[in-house]
Design a protein around this motif. Structure first.
Motif, mmCIF file in Angstrom:
data_model
loop_
_atom_site.group_PDB
_atom_site.id
_atom_site.type_symbol
_atom_site.label_atom_id
_atom_site.label_comp_id
_atom_site.label_asym_id
_atom_site.label_seq_id
_atom_site.Cartn_x
_atom_site.Cartn_y
_atom_site.Cartn_z
ATOM 1 N N ALA A 29 42.912 48.792 40.023
ATOM 2 C CA ALA A 29 44.064 48.046 40.525
ATOM 3 C C ALA A 29 43.668 46.754 41.236
ATOM 4 N N PHE A 30 44.363 45.680 40.901
ATOM 5 C CA PHE A 30 44.194 44.381 41.562
ATOM 6 C C PHE A 30 42.738 43.926 41.580
ATOM 7 N N GLY A 31 42.072 44.096 40.448
ATOM 8 C CA GLY A 31 40.684 43.641 40.343
ATOM 9 C C GLY A 31 39.726 44.804 40.455
ATOM 10 N N THR A 32 38.854 44.951 39.457
ATOM 11 C CA THR A 32 37.822 45.991 39.526
ATOM 12 C C THR A 32 36.780 45.580 40.563
ATOM 13 N N PRO A 33 35.952 46.533 40.989
ATOM 14 C CA PRO A 33 34.882 46.172 41.936
ATOM 15 C C PRO A 33 34.038 45.018 41.415
ATOM 16 N N GLY A 34 33.777 45.020 40.130
ATOM 17 C CA GLY A 34 32.974 43.939 39.541
ATOM 18 C C GLY A 34 33.675 42.600 39.645
ATOM 19 N N ALA A 35 34.973 42.594 39.438
ATOM 20 C CA ALA A 35 35.727 41.336 39.545
ATOM 21 C C ALA A 35 35.672 40.814 40.982
ATOM 22 N N HIS A 36 35.765 41.717 41.942
ATOM 23 C CA HIS A 36 35.682 41.278 43.338
ATOM 24 C C HIS A 36 34.286 40.763 43.680
ATOM 25 N N ARG A 37 33.273 41.405 43.105
ATOM 26 C CA ARG A 37 31.916 40.894 43.364
ATOM 27 C C ARG A 37 31.716 39.517 42.739
ATOM 28 N N GLU A 38 32.356 39.288 41.602
ATOM 29 C CA GLU A 38 32.274 37.948 41.015
ATOM 30 C C GLU A 38 32.912 36.924 41.957
ATOM 31 N N ALA A 39 33.984 37.327 42.601
ATOM 32 C CA ALA A 39 34.615 36.427 43.573
ATOM 33 C C ALA A 39 33.663 36.186 44.750
ATOM 34 N N VAL A 40 32.958 37.233 45.150
ATOM 35 C CA VAL A 40 31.976 37.082 46.229
ATOM 36 C C VAL A 40 30.932 36.041 45.831
#
Lengths: 391, 365, 391, 365
Positions: free
Chosen positions: D344-355
Motif C-alpha cells: 500500500a502507498f509504495g512498496t518498501p523498495g519504492a520508499h527506499r528509492e525515494a530515500v
C-alpha cells in the motif's frame, strides 16, 4: 545375488507382455504388484524384487504410459506407512496391508500430531489401554490430511504413563472405519481445509493391529519420520524450474512492475534456488544406493525458506494484483495445488512449509546434533515419568 | 557428470592435504605472512614436483597431467583450507589458462613443471564482465603504464600482460613490482609498473573467458576457506565451556551452525557444478558445453561461494569470541582471504548481474 | 531541594568568574571538581552538586572553551570506575579516588575478563587470598585497554571457591604500580595492540582497596557493566552521520563504483542506520532523568550489526582499493581511530563491536530475559561450587 | 518535538483501546470478515461520536478536534493492533487530508462528525512516487472508467476521484463498487466503475503529498500490527510447553524474539518521527518543516515499518506452530494485513528509492 538393471528391464518387459495396459486398471496394478514391480527394493512377494532402490527408475521408464497409481492421494501410505510396515510389521501385516496400500484401494493417513504435542511429538497424550486382545484408544489428533477418505491410519499412542515419555509409546494401525473415530475438517489460513482433526473416543483396535513391540512406538515412528522428510523437498527440478521459475515468469511477463529492489532480491533468490537444487542433486547422488540420513533435513529447511521468500516476493511484485485473493471458500482439498492457485494462496500455504513434517527449528536441531555432532541441550524431561511432566 | 568427488580426485586431495599439514600449518603461515617472503616457494616446488599440481591443466603432450578444472578445484579447496601462500591460482590456473588459449607451448611446458612461475597482469579486482581498464600502452614493442593490485606478480618469473585483445609476454626482471600492504596477508597484491619494458606479443586473448574460468574456480578456494572456518569453529565450540556447558550446546549457536552448514553444503554443490562445467572449456575455442551454461555455472558459484566464505569467516570470528580477535589465532587469515576474494574477479553483485543476463531475468528498463 | 537549571548556571558562572581558564590546566580542573561542576549529579564534595543528571549539559555549555578532561583516555575511569566507587566505595575511597580520576591525573583500567571467562564472566578464576590486612592476588586478565599507563584498575577476583560462582567474587581497586603486575600488549587482527594481557603474580593489595563486601563482587560488577553498555553506542549522531555517513561519502565520491546491488544494500543500511539513530534518540529521551536499564543493550546490538555491515560494504564498494590495507605495524594504540584509518581497518575493528562489552549473544539473552521476560534456560551451574564446575 | 507519547496521546490511546477491547475482539473481527459486512460501521459511529477520531485532523472551526498527525498515528497504532475493520485510514486520514488540501469545508465538517464517510478513489497500491495511472476520463462533468483495488469505497458515502491534477467529488450511490476477494480480510478492496457518472470538480490536488502523508502514517498502523504479533507471540511462547519447558526458554527462540523486539523498537521510533514531522504538514501549501525532511521521514518509516510488520507477523505464525496456520487463530488476520500494507502507498523498495533521492545517495548511472 540381487537383480541388475538388465534383469529388472526383462521382468518389466515380461510383465507388459502378459498384461494388457488397456484392460482393467486395478487388475493391472494388482498384477504389477504381484510381479514385484511396485517398489523393486521391497522383498519378493511384497511388491518387490529385492533389487537396488534406484532400479525403480528402470521400471518406471518401461511402464510409462500404463495405468499408474495416484501418488498425491497415496502420499502417506507410500511414503510413510509402507516402509514402516515393511520394517516392523509381522508377515501377516505385510501381506494384509501392502498390496491395497500400493494399488490405492486403501488410502492411509497419519495420526501422530496432537494439539499439545507438535515439535515434541514424544509427549503425546492419546491413550491406548489394553483390554484383553484389544486396545481401547482415546484422544485427539490433528494435522491429518486425507483422514476423511482413509481406510487406515498409522497411529502412535501412549500405553504407559509411568515411564519417561519416549518409552511409553506404542505404534498401531488404526481402523478409520471403527466406531468412535470422528473426522472434522480443519480450516487453514488459506481458507481451505487440507487437514483434519481426528477425535478418537473408545476406539477398539485388535492387538493384531499393533506394529512393533509395546513400548517401542518411538523407534517405529522414527522410521516413519525419516522417510517423510526425505519425501518433502527431495524431488528433482530443472534449472530455473519450480517456484523460482514461476516467479521468474511473473517477472518476465511484467516489465512495468520491475524495480531494482525487486530485481536484486529476485537474483539472490534465483541463485539460492539454483545452489539448493544443485545440493539436492548432489545429495541424491550420494543417497542413490543408501538410506535417508539426517542430511535430508537441510534440504527441507532450504526449500521452506525459499518457498516462503519467493512466494512473498511474488505477491509484492504483482503490486495491485497482490492485494486480491483467488478464493476464500471453506472447502476440503486433497492435495496442495501450489501452482494452480493464486500468489496469495502460495504465500500463505508456504508458511506451513517450515512447520509441517518437522519445524525448521527441529530440523536445525537435528542438523546441529546428528550431522555436526554438537552436544544436546540440558534435558529436563529425560528421566521424568510422562505423567509428571509439566505441560 | 557428477557433483561428487571421484576416487582420483580424493587421492589428489589426500596428497595435497598431507603435504600441507606437514609444511603449511597455520602458525607457519602466520609467521611467513609477517616476513619479507610471504610466499612459500620451497613448498611450491615440492607440490609441483611431487604431486604435479602446476601442470594439472596442461595436456600430457606438454608435460602436464592432462587433468581438468575438476582436479584444479580440488587442489584449490585444499589450498583455501590452508590459506596456503602459493602461486597456484595465479600461475597454474590463470596464467596457464591464458597460455593454453594462445597456444604458447614452450612456456606452458615450463609452467607445468613448476620451475617457472607466471602471472597474468590484471588487477585481482578485474571483473570478467567489464573491459579491462587501459592503463598500459604498447608502442614499438615496449610497454608503459601501471597495473595495480596484481596478485602473484612478485613471485613470477614471467608476466603475461593483456593489452587490448593481445597478450604480451614480459620478463618479470624488466618490470618494477611494488608489493603493497594487503588486506589478505597470504596473497598480497602489488603494483606492476612498465617503463619502456620490452614485451613480445604472443597471441590474442579472450580475457573474459579466462577471468570467468578463474572466478568459477576461485569458488572452490572459497569453499575451502569456508570449510576450514566451519570445522574449526565446530571444534572450538564443542570444547569451549561457558556457563558450565560447551558453547556448542546453546541452541542459538546450534541453529546458526546448522544454517552455516547448509550454506556450505550448497557452496560445495555450486563449486562442484562450476568445476564440472568449466572442465569442458578446452582449447582455444572453448568448445564443449555451451558457453552460456558454463558462464552461468561460474557466476552462480562465484556469487554464492564468495558470500558464504565471508559470512562463515565472520561468524567464525564471532563464535571464537575474544580469541578470534587476536593476531595469534589463525582465523583472521581466513577472514582476510575471504573478504579479499569477495572482490576478486567480480564481486558477488557483478556475478548476479551476469546471472540476470544468462538466466533471462532482465533488469528494469 | 535539588538545584534547578538556573542555579546550576549561576554556579558555573560564579566558578568561571573566580578561575582563569587561561591559567594552569590541572589547577583549573581540580577547582572545577571542587566546585561541584565535574558531574553535577554526584554528591557535593565529590565533584557534584546533587543535581539532576541532565543539568550537566548546562555546565558543559557554560564552560565551553575552558580546559577539558580527556574522555578518550579516561573512558574506563569516568564510565565504569566512578559510578561504581560512588555506589559502593567507602567515604575514604570516594575522597581518595574520584578527584584525580576525574581530572585525569590518575588513569584507570579494567581487570574483568580472563582467557577462560568471557561471556561467562562470573566463572573467572583469578584468586585473591586474604593474608592479614592484605589480599594476595594471582591470575591472568585480558582485553585490558590502557593498562600500560593506568594508575589503578577495577578488579574482580575469586575469594571463595567453595560456593557457586556468583557468590565467591570480591571487587577490588588494583594498584597497577604494585610488584607482580605485568602488562603485555595483545595484538589484534587489525595489527595493532589496543588491548593488553595483565598477569598478576602475588600482587598484594591492602584491604582498604576492597570495594563492597567480601563475596559481593558480582553485584558490584553489575553496576559497572550496566554503565559500560550505555556508554557504548549511546552517543547522539546527526542524520546520515557516523559510519553510514562515511560510506555514503565513499558512494558519492565514486560514481564509477556504483552498482545496483551495492545501491540497494546501501539504501537498506542507510534506513537501518536512521531508524537506529531515532531509536537511540527516543531512548535518551526516556532515560533523560532515569538510570540505564537493559534496553540499552538493544542499541549496542544494533550499532554492532550496522558497523559490521557498513564497514564490509565499504571495502567491497572500493573494489581494488579494498584489497589493500593501510598499516599492519604492531604498535600500541590508546583508542580506536575508526574514522582516521582505512576501510580494511574499520572492517576488521568492527568485528570486535559484537564481542567487547558483552557479546551480541549475551545482549540478546539480556533483552529476552530482562526486557521481554522470557524464562531463563535450565541452568546447570546454579548451585554447584565454583571449584566443581566443568571447564 | 519529542519521539515519546504525550500525556494527551496516551489518554487518546487508552480510550480507543478500551472501546476496541470491548467491541472489536479478534473472534468478532474474524466472524465479521467472513460475513457480508466486513466493516463494523456501528463501532465506527461510536468511535467517531464518543472519541471524535473522525475529526482528529480537522481544525476546530470545522467541527474537528484540531489535532495532528501525531494523534492520528496513535489511533492507527491501536486500530492496527486490533486489525479493526474501520474506515479511519481511508476516510479520516486520506480523504480528509485531500479535502483539507482543496479546502472543501462543508464536506470536511460532515466527515469530521463521522456521519458521512468518504474514500479517495486511488488504488491501495498507488505509489506517491509515480503518476497515477489515467484510467478515468472526465468529459462534460461526467466520469468514465474504472479504478481497481480501492480500499474503503464500499463503505463510503462520497467518493473523491483524482483525475489529472483535479479532484472530483462523486456520490457513491452513482457508482458501481465491486468488492473482490482480498488478501486482507479486514480491509477488502473493490473495483470502482464510473459509467457516465456525474462528478463535481472541487479543486486541485497534490496527490503525491496526500499519498506520502498516508504512507508515513500507515507506518503507525504497521507498528500496531507488529506490536500485537510480538506481544501475542511472547505470551504464547511463555505458556506453550514443549520438551517440558516453555518454548520461550529455548535460546534460539529467545534470540529471535530479541531481534524482533529490536526491530519493533526501531519501528516505533521511525513511526513517531514520521508522525511528528507530518504533523507540520498543514493547510494547502504544506508549510512547516521542509518538504524534503517530511518526505524522508515518511519514506524511512514506511519502508522500515512495512518490512518489520511482515517479518514479525511471519515469525509470529512460525512461532505459533500449527495453531498459527489455523483459520481459528487470529494471527493470520495480522499476516494478511501486514502483507497487504506492504504494497500500500509504495512498496518498501519504492520508499527506499525515494530515500536515495532525498538523502543524496544517487543510483548508478
Amino acid at each position: 545375488m540381487a537383480l541388475d538393471e538388465k534383469a529388472v528391464k526383462e521382468r518389466a518387459a515380461a510383465f507388459l507382455a502378459g498384461h494388457d495396459p488397456a484392460g482393467d486398471r486395478l487388475e493391472f496394478l494388482r498384477a504389477r504388484f504381484d510381479a514385484g514391480l511396485a517398489w523393486v527394493h521391497f522383498p519378493e512377494g511384497l511388491g518387490g524384487l529385492g533389487a537396488a532402490r534406484e532400479l525403480q527408475n528402470v521400471v518406471e521408464r518401461e511402464l510409462e504410459g500404463t495405468p499408474q497409481i495416484n501418488p498425491g492421494l497415496q502420499t502417506i501410505g507410500l511414503g510413510m506407512a509402507a516402509p514402516t510396515i515393511l520394517t516392523f510389521g509381522t508377515d501377516e501385516q505385510r501381506k494384509r496391508f501392502l498390496r491395497p496400500l500400493w494399488t490405492g484401494e486403501e488410502i492411509w493417513c497419519q495420526l501422530f500430531s496432537e494439539p499439545g504435542a507438535g515439535s515434541d511429538l514424544a509427549t503425546l497424550g492419546t491413550r491406548a489401554v489394553r483390554d484383553g486382545d484389544e486396545w481401547v484408544v482415546d484422544g485427539q489428533k490433528v494435522w491429518t490430511s486425507g483422514a476423511h477418505h482413509s481406510r487406515w491410519a498409522i497411529l502412535v499412542a501412549r500405553t504407559d504413563v509411568d515411564v519417561p515419555k519416549h518409552r511409553g509409546l506404542t505404534y498401531f494401525v488404526c481402523d478409520m472405519h471403527a466406531p468412535g473415530v470422528e473426522v472434522r475438517p480443519l480450516r487453514q489460513i488459506t481458507g481451505e481445509a487440507e487437514f483434519n482433526e481426528v477425535f478418537l473416543t473408545g476406539v477398539r483396535l485388535g492387538d493384531d493391529l499393533r506394529l512393533g513391540e509395546v513400548g517401542d512406538g518411538w523407534r517405529v515412528a522414527q522410521t516413519t519420520l525419516m522417510n517423510e522428510r526425505v519425501a518433502i523437498g527431495g524431488a528433482p527440478v530443472r534449472r530455473g524450474g519450480g517456484v523460482v521459475g514461476l516467479v521468474a515468469d511473473t517477472w518476465r511477463s511484467r516489465p512495468e512492475a520491475r524495480t531494482h529492489d525487486l530485481h536484486q532480491r529476485l537474483l539472490r533468490l534465483w541463485v539460492e534456488a539454483e545452489v539448493t537444487r544443485l545440493a539436492g542433486t548432489r545429495l541424491r547422488e550420494q543417497l542413490s544406493a543408501g538410506q535417508p540420513g539426517p542430511e535430508g533435513s537441510g534440504m527441507k529447511l532450504a526449500f521452506a525458506d525459499l518457498n516462503q521468500a519467493l512466494s512473498g516476493l511474488d505477491v509484492e511484485l504483482r503490486g495491485e494484483e497482490g492485494l486480491v485473493y483467488d478464493d476464500w471458500t471453506f472447502r476440503r482439498s486433497d492435495s496442495v495445488d501450489f501452482f494452480g492457485r493464486g500468489p496469495g494462496y502460495r504465500y500463505l500455504r508456504a508458511k506451513g512449509n517450515s512447520i509441517e513434517g518437522g519445524t525448521s527449528e527441529i530440523l536445525r536441531n537435528i542438523i546441529a546434533e546428528r550431522v555436526l555432532g554438537l552436544p544436546s541441550e540440558p534435558r529436563v524431561d529425560k528421566d521424568v515419568p510422562w505423567k509428571d511432566l509439566p505441560r | 557428470m557428477t557433483l561428487l568427488y571421484t576416487e582420483v580426485e580424493e587421492e589428489l586431495r589426500a596428497s595435497v592435504r598431507d603435504l600441507l599439514a606437514d609444511r603449511c600449518g597455520s602458525a607457519a603461515v602466520l609467521r611467513r605472512a609477517e616476513s619479507e617472503a610471504p610466499y612459500d616457494m620451497d613448498l611450491w616446488k615440492t607440490l609441483s614436483r611431487d604431486i604435479g599440481v602446476a601442470g594439472l591443466l596442461v595436456p600430457e603432450e606438454y608435460g602436464g597431467a592432462g587433468a581438468s578444472a575438476r582436479e584444479v578445484a580440488v587442489v584449490l579447496e585444499e589450498l583455501g583450507r590452508a590459506v596456503a601462500p602459493l602461486p597456484f591460482l595465479t600461475s597454474s590456473v590463470l596464467a596457464t589458462k591464458a597460455l593454453l588459449q594462445v597456444g604458447e607451448e614452450d612456456l606452458i611446458q615450463e609452467l607445468a613443471s613448476g620451475e617457472t612461475t607466471a602471472a597474468l597482469v590484471v588487477s585481482l579486482a578485474a571483473s570478467p564482465y567489464r573491459p579491462l581498464p587501459e592503463t598500459v600502452t604498447v608502442t614499438d614493442g615496449v610497454l608503459n603504464g601501471e597495473i595495480r593490485a596484481v596478485a602473484g606478480a612478485d613471485v613470477a618469473d614471467v608476466l603475461l600482460v593483456p593489452v587490448g585483445t593481445a597478450l604480451y609476454q614480459v620478463e618479470a626482471a624488466d618490470v618494477r613490482i611494488d608489493v603493497v600492504p594487503s588486506l589478505d596477508l597470504t596473497r598480497p597484491v602489488a603494483t606492476v609498473t612498465f617503463s619502456d619494458t620490452p614485451g613480445e606479443a604472443i597471441g590474442r586473448l579472450d580475457t573474459r573467458r579466462v577471468l570467468n574460468f578463474g572466478a568459477g574456480l576461485l569458488a572452490s578456494e572459497q569453499l575451502g576457506v569456508a570449510e576450514w572456518c566451519l570445522s574449526t569453529t565446530l571444534s572450538y565450540i564443542k570444547e569451549r565451556h561457558q556457563f558450565a556447558r560447551p558453547v556448542g550446546s546453546f541452541q542459538a549457536i546450534k541453529h546458526r551452525m546448522a544454517d552455516l552448514w547448509l550454506d556450505v553444503v550448497r557452496a560445495r554443490a555450486a563449486a562442484r557444478n562450476a568445476a564440472d562445467l568449466l572442465a569442458t572449456d578446452q582449447g582455444a575455442s572453448g568448445e564443449g558445453e555451451a558457453t552460456g551454461d558454463r558462464e552461468l555455472a561460474a557466476a552462480v558459484a562465484a556469487s554464492w561461494c564468495s558470500e558464504v566464505a565471508v559470512h562463515v569467516a565472520e561468524e567464525s570470528v564471532q563464535l571464537h569470541g575474544g580469541i578470534g580477535m587476536t593476531w595469534e589465532h589463525p582465523v583472521h587469515l581466513y577472514l582476510k582471504r575471504a573478504k579479499s576474494t569477495e572482490i576478486a574477479f567480480g564481486t558477488p553483485g557483478a556475478h548476479r548481474e551476469a546471472v540476470a543476463a544468462l538466466a533471462d531475468l532482465p533488469a528494469p528498463a
